[in-house]
Design a protein around this motif. Structure first.
Motif, mmCIF file in Angstrom:
data_model
loop_
_atom_site.group_PDB
_atom_site.id
_atom_site.type_symbol
_atom_site.label_atom_id
_atom_site.label_comp_id
_atom_site.label_asym_id
_atom_site.label_seq_id
_atom_site.Cartn_x
_atom_site.Cartn_y
_atom_site.Cartn_z
ATOM 1 N N GLU A 1 0.665 -1.362 -0.185
ATOM 2 C CA GLU A 1 -0.086 -0.251 0.071
ATOM 3 C C GLU A 1 0.927 1.285 0.055
ATOM 4 O OE1 GLU A 1 -3.796 1.700 -0.106
ATOM 5 O OE2 GLU A 1 -3.304 -0.436 0.013
ATOM 6 N N SER A 2 2.123 1.149 0.527
ATOM 7 C CA SER A 2 3.044 2.387 0.622
ATOM 8 C C SER A 2 3.358 2.883 -0.724
ATOM 9 C CB SER A 2 4.156 2.135 1.317
ATOM 10 O OG SER A 2 5.036 0.924 0.656
ATOM 11 N N SER A 3 3.131 1.960 -1.782
ATOM 12 C CA SER A 3 3.165 2.586 -3.224
ATOM 13 C C SER A 3 2.352 3.380 -3.871
ATOM 14 C CB SER A 3 3.439 1.346 -4.317
ATOM 15 O OG SER A 3 4.881 0.652 -3.865
ATOM 16 N N LYS A 4 1.084 3.495 -3.158
ATOM 17 C CA LYS A 4 0.149 4.464 -3.504
ATOM 18 C C LYS A 4 0.434 5.955 -2.960
ATOM 19 C CE LYS A 4 -4.434 3.448 -3.538
ATOM 20 N NZ LYS A 4 -5.859 2.846 -3.338
ATOM 21 N N SER A 5 1.583 6.442 -3.466
ATOM 22 C CA SER A 5 2.029 7.671 -2.804
ATOM 23 C C SER A 5 2.373 8.534 -3.793
ATOM 24 C CB SER A 5 3.130 7.359 -1.970
ATOM 25 O OG SER A 5 4.247 6.933 -2.658
ATOM 26 N N TRP A 6 2.356 9.780 -3.294
ATOM 27 C CA TRP A 6 2.902 11.088 -4.333
ATOM 28 C C TRP A 6 4.421 10.680 -4.710
ATOM 29 C CZ3 TRP A 6 0.070 14.651 -6.279
ATOM 30 C CH2 TRP A 6 -0.972 14.895 -5.649
ATOM 31 N N ALA A 7 5.273 10.137 -4.178
ATOM 32 C CA ALA A 7 6.694 9.800 -4.508
ATOM 33 C C ALA A 7 6.923 8.802 -5.551
ATOM 34 C CB ALA A 7 7.522 9.539 -3.247
ATOM 35 N N MET A 8 5.565 7.599 -5.373
ATOM 36 C CA MET A 8 5.802 6.492 -6.335
ATOM 37 C C MET A 8 5.155 7.232 -7.649
ATOM 38 S SD MET A 8 7.161 3.863 -6.853
ATOM 39 C CE MET A 8 7.564 3.465 -5.212
ATOM 40 N N LEU A 9 4.162 7.992 -7.588
ATOM 41 C CA LEU A 9 3.385 8.483 -8.821
ATOM 42 C C LEU A 9 4.469 9.200 -9.616
ATOM 43 C CD1 LEU A 9 0.697 8.871 -10.555
ATOM 44 C CD2 LEU A 9 0.517 10.952 -8.941
ATOM 45 N N GLU A 10 5.159 10.155 -8.775
ATOM 46 C CA GLU A 10 6.270 10.745 -9.569
ATOM 47 C C GLU A 10 7.448 9.700 -10.336
ATOM 48 O OE1 GLU A 10 9.484 14.551 -8.797
ATOM 49 O OE2 GLU A 10 8.702 13.513 -7.142
ATOM 50 N N THR A 11 7.589 8.828 -9.415
ATOM 51 C CA THR A 11 8.769 7.879 -10.114
ATOM 52 C C THR A 11 8.002 7.370 -11.375
ATOM 53 O OG1 THR A 11 9.520 7.568 -8.020
ATOM 54 C CG2 THR A 11 9.967 5.716 -9.602
ATOM 55 N N LEU A 12 6.773 6.801 -11.264
ATOM 56 C CA LEU A 12 6.202 6.090 -12.145
ATOM 57 C C LEU A 12 5.981 7.130 -13.444
ATOM 58 C CD1 LEU A 12 4.774 3.538 -13.603
ATOM 59 C CD2 LEU A 12 2.705 4.340 -12.568
ATOM 60 N N THR A 13 5.479 8.007 -13.417
ATOM 61 C CA THR A 13 5.283 9.057 -14.459
ATOM 62 C C THR A 13 6.546 9.352 -15.250
ATOM 63 O OG1 THR A 13 5.018 10.992 -13.023
ATOM 64 C CG2 THR A 13 2.904 9.951 -13.705
ATOM 65 N N ASP A 14 7.607 9.849 -14.512
ATOM 66 C CA ASP A 14 8.745 9.919 -15.015
ATOM 67 C C ASP A 14 9.202 8.741 -15.816
ATOM 68 O OD1 ASP A 14 8.879 12.548 -13.864
ATOM 69 O OD2 ASP A 14 10.188 12.385 -12.232
ATOM 70 N N ARG A 15 9.051 7.893 -15.363
ATOM 71 C CA ARG A 15 9.535 6.462 -16.125
ATOM 72 C C ARG A 15 8.770 6.197 -17.558
ATOM 73 N NH1 ARG A 15 13.046 3.707 -18.301
ATOM 74 N NH2 ARG A 15 13.038 1.459 -17.808
ATOM 75 N N LEU A 16 7.531 6.597 -17.428
ATOM 76 C CA LEU A 16 6.700 6.325 -18.446
ATOM 77 C C LEU A 16 6.981 7.420 -19.577
ATOM 78 C CD1 LEU A 16 3.084 6.010 -16.595
ATOM 79 C CD2 LEU A 16 4.697 4.159 -17.924
ATOM 80 N N LEU A 17 7.295 8.632 -19.110
ATOM 81 C CA LEU A 17 7.606 9.661 -20.047
ATOM 82 C C LEU A 17 9.261 9.179 -20.430
ATOM 83 C CD1 LEU A 17 6.469 12.852 -18.183
ATOM 84 C CD2 LEU A 17 5.858 11.887 -20.188
ATOM 85 N N ASP A 18 10.175 8.752 -19.717
ATOM 86 C CA ASP A 18 11.341 8.349 -20.521
ATOM 87 C C ASP A 18 11.069 7.431 -21.378
ATOM 88 O OD1 ASP A 18 12.454 9.940 -18.592
ATOM 89 O OD2 ASP A 18 13.111 8.458 -17.097
ATOM 90 N N LEU A 19 10.164 6.496 -21.549
ATOM 91 C CA LEU A 19 10.017 5.278 -22.163
ATOM 92 C C LEU A 19 9.110 5.831 -23.559
ATOM 93 C CD1 LEU A 19 9.277 2.317 -19.806
ATOM 94 C CD2 LEU A 19 11.238 2.600 -21.098
ATOM 95 N N GLY A 20 8.827 7.227 -23.410
ATOM 96 C CA GLY A 20 8.070 7.622 -24.536
ATOM 97 C C GLY A 20 6.621 7.233 -24.794
ATOM 98 N N VAL A 21 5.866 7.087 -23.689
ATOM 99 C CA VAL A 21 4.652 6.602 -24.030
ATOM 100 C C VAL A 21 3.816 7.885 -24.358
ATOM 101 C CG1 VAL A 21 2.367 6.014 -22.660
ATOM 102 C CG2 VAL A 21 4.618 5.015 -21.798
ATOM 103 N N GLU A 22 2.949 7.347 -25.454
ATOM 104 C CA GLU A 22 2.104 8.685 -26.113
ATOM 105 C C GLU A 22 0.582 8.387 -25.602
ATOM 106 O OE1 GLU A 22 4.671 8.302 -30.332
ATOM 107 O OE2 GLU A 22 2.535 7.697 -30.183
ATOM 108 N N ARG A 23 0.081 9.541 -25.989
ATOM 109 C CA ARG A 23 -1.463 9.361 -25.457
ATOM 110 C C ARG A 23 -2.323 8.357 -26.004
ATOM 111 N NH1 ARG A 23 -4.220 15.103 -26.173
ATOM 112 N NH2 ARG A 23 -5.747 14.161 -24.742
ATOM 113 N N GLY A 24 -1.964 7.814 -27.259
ATOM 114 C CA GLY A 24 -2.568 6.857 -27.869
ATOM 115 C C GLY A 24 -2.232 5.443 -27.348
ATOM 116 N N ASP A 25 -1.234 5.384 -26.674
ATOM 117 C CA ASP A 25 -0.616 4.086 -26.206
ATOM 118 C C ASP A 25 -1.511 3.420 -25.054
ATOM 119 O OD1 ASP A 25 1.392 4.011 -28.007
ATOM 120 O OD2 ASP A 25 2.732 4.940 -26.468
ATOM 121 N N HIS A 26 -1.351 2.165 -24.704
ATOM 122 C CA HIS A 26 -1.975 1.798 -23.595
ATOM 123 C C HIS A 26 -0.824 0.953 -22.876
ATOM 124 C CE1 HIS A 26 -5.415 1.882 -26.253
ATOM 125 N NE2 HIS A 26 -6.183 1.987 -25.256
ATOM 126 N N VAL A 27 -0.822 1.473 -21.372
ATOM 127 C CA VAL A 27 -0.018 0.957 -20.329
ATOM 128 C C VAL A 27 -0.668 -0.132 -19.584
ATOM 129 C CG1 VAL A 27 1.066 1.384 -18.262
ATOM 130 C CG2 VAL A 27 1.069 3.037 -20.148
#
Length: 366
Positions: A73-99
């Motif tokens: 449950e500790s992963s449902k946090s601001w810190a992990m949200l930032e980590t995840l979104t930064d990683r998704l952006l690094d991987l070039g996820v586009e609006r039309g993609d499906h994670v």
């Protein structure tokens, strides 16, 4: 295979339930890949299922990249949200993609919220691997993280494009996790389906022990019930979807007391919360005491907490009600409660006197 539609107009999607589906998931995901690499987000506990999913995608000629996060449950946090979104952006996820969100409710909630805000919204697919996620959190589009003030207070409605449910993934779950998920199964009987509650009383032990037929039946029935309610009230504005929160107001207060940790799993909090909701209803003369006792007895029989003593709560009624005041359902200073007139007769009450709730909680055995 069972296909359950979630009918939401342009946001409609299917929930597919089938034993062994994970090994064939690539066939369902390939049309969403657009010929691009699909990003899978999971946690350390789900690595064996990650290998199966990636092999399935490879067989469907879809490349994949995995992001593996810490469990819990500790992963449902601001810190992990930032980590995840930064990683998704690094991987070039586009609006039309499906994670792809592969895991339990924590992963589904976190990934869904990240996809809701990434580039103002990209697609995602739920592949739930816990009973709780399969019957509840993966369906309906509620996504969120926790904050210091309480559980799921920061989030968005963001529907998945598809939900793939493979009941055999439950075979690797610890029994405690299965029991916790079962709380969200029996909830559907307590809301408005007394016949299903009776089915649960007869079949819960087999379901928890691993009976494949019992699990498939419970999962499909629960998803269909949730899909029906979500289809009637997607954004919880009509009061109908609020029924799905049975046990959650009390349960979230108990989770807050436990620090949103594995000390008290979400399903365990919901189970204790449902027993308290029925107990409070009986104490106010709304529900027959025999029905409240029937709920308590059933939860105890399968090893779920059925009150404050069972979760070792030490806080006073006043302290627990203070946690409730942060509930996201607060409206103009009023906190709606899910109460019951009997088994399968849950309703929303917006007139509950919090002083009576405090007194009721103080009177509970510790």
């Amino acid at each position: 295979m069972t296909v359950i539609p979630v009918s939401l107009g342009a946001r409609s999607y299917d929930v597919i339930v089938e034993n062994g589906l994970l090994a064939r998931a690539g066939d369902h995901l390939a049309p969403l890949s657009r010929g691009r690499t699909m990003v899978i987000v999971t946690d350390e506990n789900v690595r064996p299922h990650l290998a199966t999913l990636q092999a399935s995608l490879a067989a469907a000629v879809v490349q994949s990249e995995a992001i593996v996060l810490p469990p819990g449950e500790s992963s449902k946090s601001w810190a992990m949200l930032e980590t995840l979104t930064d990683r998704l952006l690094d991987l070039g996820v586009e609006r039309g993609d499906h994670v792809v969100a592969l895991g339990g409710g924590v992963i589904g909630d976190l990934v869904g919220f990240a996809c809701a805000i990434l580039k103002r919204g990209c697609g995602f697919v739920q592949v739930p691997t816990t009973l709780l996620a399969q019957v509840d959190s993966s369906v309906g589009g509620k996504t969120a993280i926790n904050s210091k003030a309480g559980k799921n207070l920061v989030g968005a409605f963001h529907q998945p494009a598809l939900v793939l449910v493979d009941p055999t993934t439950l075979d690797t779950l610890p029994a405690r996790q299965v029991r916790a998920g079962y709380a969200e199964v029996v909830k559907y009987g307590l809301i408005d389906d007394p016949a299903f509650f009776a089915w649960c009383e007869s079949n819960a032990a087999a379901l928890i022990a691993g009976d494949a037929d019992a699990r498939s039946c419970a999962i499909s029935h629960s998803i269909a019930a949730k899909a029906r309610i979500v289809g009637e009230d997607e954004f919880e504005t009509k009061g109908r979807r609020a029924l799905l929160n049975l046990g959650h107001t009390f349960g979230h207060a108990l989770e807050a007391e436990a620090g949103f940790s594995d000390t008290l799993l979400h399903g365990e909090g919901v189970a204790a919360g449902m027993a308290l909701a029925y107990g409070f209803s009986a104490a106010q003369g709304i529900a027959p005491p025999a029905d409240a006792e029937r709920v308590r007895t059933h939860l105890a029989a399968i090893g779920l907490p059925n009150g404050l003593a069972a979760v070792r709560s030490t806080q006073s009624g006043h302290e627990l009600v203070a946690h409730m005041m942060h509930d996201k359902k607060m409206n103009a200073g009023t906190l709606p409660f899910l109460l019951a007139r009997g088994i399968g007769e849950t309703y929303v009450d917006k007139t509950v006197d919090l002083a009576k709730v405090t007194a009721f909680l103080d009177a509970q055995p510790r």
